[in-house]
Design an enzyme around this catalytic site. Structure first.
Site, mmCIF file in Angstrom:
data_model
loop_
_atom_site.group_PDB
_atom_site.id
_atom_site.type_symbol
_atom_site.label_atom_id
_atom_site.label_comp_id
_atom_site.label_asym_id
_atom_site.label_seq_id
_atom_site.Cartn_x
_atom_site.Cartn_y
_atom_site.Cartn_z
ATOM 1 N N HIS A 90 11.760 5.168 -7.821
ATOM 2 C CA HIS A 90 11.667 5.432 -6.411
ATOM 3 C C HIS A 90 10.592 4.696 -5.732
ATOM 4 O O HIS A 90 9.861 4.961 -4.713
ATOM 5 C CB HIS A 90 11.484 6.865 -6.155
ATOM 6 C CG HIS A 90 12.299 7.876 -7.066
ATOM 7 N ND1 HIS A 90 13.288 8.161 -6.630
ATOM 8 C CD2 HIS A 90 12.004 8.391 -8.104
ATOM 9 C CE1 HIS A 90 14.006 8.885 -7.527
ATOM 10 N NE2 HIS A 90 13.375 9.136 -8.511
ATOM 11 N N GLU B 145 12.800 -14.511 0.181
ATOM 12 C CA GLU B 145 13.392 -13.874 1.317
ATOM 13 C C GLU B 145 14.818 -14.539 1.275
ATOM 14 O O GLU B 145 15.779 -13.777 1.362
ATOM 15 C CB GLU B 145 12.780 -14.175 2.381
ATOM 16 C CG GLU B 145 11.269 -13.246 2.208
ATOM 17 C CD GLU B 145 10.289 -13.706 3.271
ATOM 18 O OE1 GLU B 145 10.798 -13.606 4.562
ATOM 19 O OE2 GLU B 145 9.426 -14.107 3.112
ATOM 20 N N SER C 179 2.679 -20.086 7.816
ATOM 21 C CA SER C 179 2.968 -19.561 9.269
ATOM 22 C C SER C 179 2.672 -20.585 10.294
ATOM 23 O O SER C 179 1.732 -21.359 10.097
ATOM 24 C CB SER C 179 2.409 -18.286 9.563
ATOM 25 O OG SER C 179 2.465 -17.828 10.919
ATOM 26 N N LYS D 4 -1.449 -17.210 6.323
ATOM 27 C CA LYS D 4 -0.388 -16.869 5.807
ATOM 28 C C LYS D 4 -0.181 -17.475 4.592
ATOM 29 O O LYS D 4 0.110 -18.755 4.562
ATOM 30 C CB LYS D 4 0.701 -16.619 6.643
ATOM 31 C CG LYS D 4 0.352 -15.506 7.752
ATOM 32 C CD LYS D 4 0.560 -14.017 7.046
ATOM 33 C CE LYS D 4 1.973 -13.375 6.663
ATOM 34 N NZ LYS D 4 2.693 -13.250 7.649
#
Ligand code: ARG
Length: 461
Positions: free
Chosen positions: A158, A292, A279, A285
């Site tokens: 979970h 992704e 970024s 970043k």
């Protein structure tokens, strides 16, 4: 069509320009050219051997087909959209090279059995390539697992910390998923391995052809048994996409973990600069874009699977033009699968796992709650009762904002008289080593699993 001149498109003559544009498949099926030419070469040799086409004309055709292949490989081939598809482009070019003799090639065949054969060859190759790419990724996983046998992390259910495990054990879970994926790809290859050529448009052909020869020449191990089925079946495409989607779904789970672990909340992994992107606005970043994108590829290919099943559903026998629309789902699925496997196989070895962060997260003593219950079981307490005692103990600690380590033995004993001094010495490492049943996370078992995996990869390379 007059017998003097090369055909334009034997099928699309007089077609409205928009209708032609709508039905064009050349932009997609041109990548099948190698298979298509291989089929034509085998076919023309067979026709000559069987005395269906004169040998010297067959030879001229074969030579011209080889020229055409070279033209395609070098980019010199003059593709013509008005000729609809790859098959008619090749045939028209053949006319330009050998004249009227080119007309022999389409004896005893149809584009229906031809495209089915091309596609099966494509799928068989894609299965082989993907199975090899899976192996490469599996090797990277096993290497990382072996290199991190001493790294402890929290295992999750979970998405809540549940019990400590070895990082290696967690990583090896992906090895076994991939092993099943590889099995699915090889099964798919096995079923695709059946020659449709010689089925004609749907009913077979009225010439003394030798289909076994065709099968041998093209590397098929058997010929199809029913011409109607041979030209209208695409379940091998459905199977391939299903296998690709399943594998990509597995990779998307790994991708999701990389995304989570690379963030500061987990901080379990550091993305090497060559696999992280910056970024355009936030200079600090380092984004896990590849992981992704892998999640997104899994979505796309799952969609292709649905599209392909929908395309087949309710389709009457035999060939219908709907089947032309199998190309995009199939090709995109193959490309997405191969590219993702390839990137992951390069990225995995470059991941830097931050053991200290994982170990700190795994050191949370509440992760040992199950072990405390197991401790009581070893003292003769039935598991359910032990579970209840520990549940109350944990609630007591949490109510006071204390950890399990902050409680005294005397407090432990309030919940069960069976707790003794050694109950306070349980730790993550001990919890891991205690899980020594086959398939568990004890170091000995993980080492065994790694050896098993290596042996398996050696035997079935
Ligand atoms: N481009 C067609 C396809 O991909 C080739 C077969 C065409 N057959 C036909 N009867 N129109 O399916």
């Amino acid at each position: 069509m007059s017998s003097e001149q090369a055909p334009q498109s034997p099928t699309a003559q007089g077609l409205d320009p928009k209708a032609l544009a709508y039905s064009l498949s050349l932009p997609h099926d041109r990548r099948l050219y190698r298979y298509d030419i291989a089929c034509s070469l085998a076919h023309i040799r067979m026709l000559a051997r069987q005395g269906i086409v004169p040998a010297h004309e067959a030879q001229a055709i074969a030579r011209a087909l080889e020229d055409i292949r070279a033209e395609m490989e070098s980019g010199a081939f003059p593709f013509r959209d008005e000729l609809e598809d790859i098959h008619l482009n090749i045939e028209a070019r053949l006319y330009e090279k050998v004249g009227e003799a080119a007309g022999h090639l389409h004896t005893a065949r149809s584009r229906n059995d031809l495209i089915a054969t091309d596609l099966r060859l494509f799928v068989m190759d894609a299965c082989r390539q993907a199975a090899a790419a899976v192996r490469r990724l599996q090797r990277a996983i096993v290497d990382q697992a072996e290199a991190h046998l001493d790294a402890v992390m929290p295992g999750y259910t979970h998405l809540q910390r549940a019990q400590p495990v070895l990082l290696s054990h967690h990583l090896m879970a992906y090895f076994w998923m991939l092993e099943r994926d590889r099995g699915r790809l090889l099964d798919c290859r096995e079923r695709a391995d059946e020659l449709p050529l010689g089925s004609g448009a749907l009913a077979g052909v009225p010439y003394p052809i030798d289909r076994e020869f065709l099968a041998r020449e093209l590397g098929f191990s058997r010929i199809s048994a029913n011409s109607v089925d041979a030209v209208s079946s695409r379940d091998f495409v459905v199977e391939f996409i299903a296998a690709a989607a399943t594998c990509l779904v597995h990779l998307s789970r790994l991708a999701e973990e990389i995304v989570l672990w690379a963030g500061p909340e987990y901080g379990f992994v550091e993305l090497p600069p060559q696999f992280a992107t910056g970024s355009s606005i936030m200079p600090q970043k380092r984004n896990p874009d590849l992981a992704e994108l892998a999640r997104a590829k899994a979505a796309r290919v799952s969609g292709h699977m649905a599209a392909m099943l929908a395309l087949m559903k309710g389709l009457p026998l035999a060939y219908n033009r709907d089947l032309q629309e199998d190309k995009v789902p199939l090709f995109e699925s193959a490309d997405a699968l191969l590219a993702t496997l390839d990137v992951f196989a390069d990225m995995l070895p470059a991941l830097r796992f931050r053991r200290e962060r994982m170990e700190a997260a795994a050191a949370d003593p509440f992760l040992l709650a199950t072990d405390l219950a197991d401790y009581l079981v070893r003292k003769g307490v039935p598991f359910r009762r032990a579970y209840q005692a520990v549940r109350e103990l944990v609630a007591y600690a949490q109510a006071q904002g204390r950890g399990l380590r902050d409680l005294s033995l005397e407090e432990y004993r309030r919940f069960s008289p069976h707790f003794a001094e050694d109950a306070l010495t349980l730790d993550a490492r001990g919890a891991i080593e205690a899980r020594d049943a086959p398939g568990g996370t004890a170091t000995r078992r993980v080492r065994e699993a790694i050896a098993m995996a290596r042996k398996l990869m050696e035997e079935k390379a």
